[in-house]
Design a protein around this motif. Structure first.
Motif, short mmCIF file in Angstrom:
data_model
loop_
_atom_site.label_atom_id
_atom_site.label_comp_id
_atom_site.label_asym_id
_atom_site.label_seq_id
_atom_site.Cartn_x
_atom_site.Cartn_y
_atom_site.Cartn_z
N VAL A 1 8.01 -6.81 4.97
CA VAL A 1 7.49 -7.57 3.82
C VAL A 1 7.59 -6.73 2.55
O VAL A 1 7.95 -7.22 1.48
CB VAL A 1 6.05 -8.03 4.09
CG1 VAL A 1 5.37 -8.47 2.81
CG2 VAL A 1 6.04 -9.16 5.11
N GLY B 1 11.05 -6.95 1.35
CA GLY B 1 11.25 -8.27 0.76
C GLY B 1 10.70 -8.34 -0.65
O GLY B 1 11.35 -8.86 -1.57
N LEU B 2 9.50 -7.77 -0.85
CA LEU B 2 8.89 -7.79 -2.19
C LEU B 2 9.70 -6.94 -3.16
O LEU B 2 9.89 -7.31 -4.32
CB LEU B 2 7.44 -7.29 -2.10
CG LEU B 2 6.47 -8.25 -1.41
CD1 LEU B 2 5.14 -7.58 -1.15
CD2 LEU B 2 6.27 -9.50 -2.26
N LEU C 1 12.51 -8.73 -4.48
CA LEU C 1 12.11 -9.70 -5.51
C LEU C 1 11.65 -8.97 -6.79
O LEU C 1 10.96 -9.55 -7.63
CB LEU C 1 10.97 -10.57 -4.99
CG LEU C 1 11.33 -11.57 -3.87
CD1 LEU C 1 10.07 -12.17 -3.26
CD2 LEU C 1 12.22 -12.67 -4.42
N MET D 1 9.42 -6.70 -7.16
CA MET D 1 8.02 -6.28 -7.27
C MET D 1 7.89 -4.90 -6.65
O MET D 1 7.25 -4.71 -5.62
CB MET D 1 7.13 -7.27 -6.53
CG MET D 1 7.21 -8.64 -7.16
SD MET D 1 6.14 -9.80 -6.34
CE MET D 1 7.21 -11.19 -6.24
N THR E 1 6.32 -2.32 -7.65
CA THR E 1 5.06 -1.59 -7.83
C THR E 1 4.17 -1.74 -6.60
O THR E 1 3.09 -1.15 -6.54
CB THR E 1 4.30 -2.10 -9.07
OG1 THR E 1 4.19 -3.51 -8.97
CG2 THR E 1 5.04 -1.76 -10.34
N ILE E 2 4.62 -2.54 -5.63
CA ILE E 2 3.81 -2.78 -4.42
C ILE E 2 4.22 -1.81 -3.32
O ILE E 2 5.40 -1.55 -3.11
CB ILE E 2 3.98 -4.25 -3.95
CG1 ILE E 2 3.30 -5.18 -4.95
CG2 ILE E 2 3.41 -4.44 -2.56
CD1 ILE E 2 3.44 -6.64 -4.63
N ASP E 3 3.21 -1.24 -2.65
CA ASP E 3 3.49 -0.25 -1.61
C ASP E 3 2.46 -0.39 -0.48
O ASP E 3 1.44 -1.05 -0.64
CB ASP E 3 3.43 1.15 -2.23
CG ASP E 3 4.19 2.16 -1.38
OD1 ASP E 3 4.90 1.74 -0.45
OD2 ASP E 3 4.05 3.37 -1.65
N ASN E 4 2.76 0.25 0.64
CA ASN E 4 1.81 0.32 1.76
C ASN E 4 1.30 -1.05 2.20
O ASN E 4 0.09 -1.28 2.29
CB ASN E 4 0.60 1.18 1.39
CG ASN E 4 0.94 2.65 1.48
OD1 ASN E 4 1.87 3.03 2.20
ND2 ASN E 4 0.20 3.47 0.77
N VAL E 5 2.23 -1.94 2.51
CA VAL E 5 1.84 -3.28 2.96
C VAL E 5 1.49 -3.23 4.44
O VAL E 5 2.26 -2.70 5.25
CB VAL E 5 2.99 -4.29 2.73
CG1 VAL E 5 2.55 -5.68 3.14
CG2 VAL E 5 3.45 -4.25 1.29
#
Lengths: 83, 83
Positions: A23, A26-27, A30, A32, A34-38
């Protein structure tokens, strides 16, 4: 009395989470990034009929231990409120 | 600044949840028949790097809308805190 329980069941910190990794990729695709550690787990919402909040928590805790969570790989947290 | 987002993704109220029904039956078979209305969804925990809480919420909201949740059948809620 009726209580509403919100249960989060997440993979333990030490356990790899390949679904979360996928995921995250995938982000990033797209834009994004700045998103980490999902990390991905389950959220369970249920109602319990009990005399007190302590009794409700005991029932929900037993449900987590006996059926809902796999304690080898997962950890759970419970939030209770009156419904 | 780093924010920790906790996302709950649940089937919408109008949608049947057969997984929740099955778990409810399992719990009743374990003699926990005070439990009712079980609904099962996803819980996602992730970190966002953002200048403000508003910006972090915007990023996480976009992630939910574009990838994480299926808005036809699911609804999501986001809780943010500083990591």
């Amino acid at each position: 009395m009726k209580y509403l329980a919100e249960i989060d069941i997440m993979p333990q910190k030490e356990i790899l989470d390949p679904q979360g990794k996928a995921v995250k990729l995938g982000l990033h695709n797209l834009n994004m990034d700045t998103i980490d550690n999902v990390r991905i787990g389950k959220h369970i919402r249920l109602e319990v009929e009990a005399d007190s909040e302590a009794q409700a928590r005991e029932t929900v805790d037993a449900a987590c231990r006996q059926l809902l969570a796999n304690l080898i790989m997962e950890e759970y947290s419970i939030t209770l409120k009156t419904a």
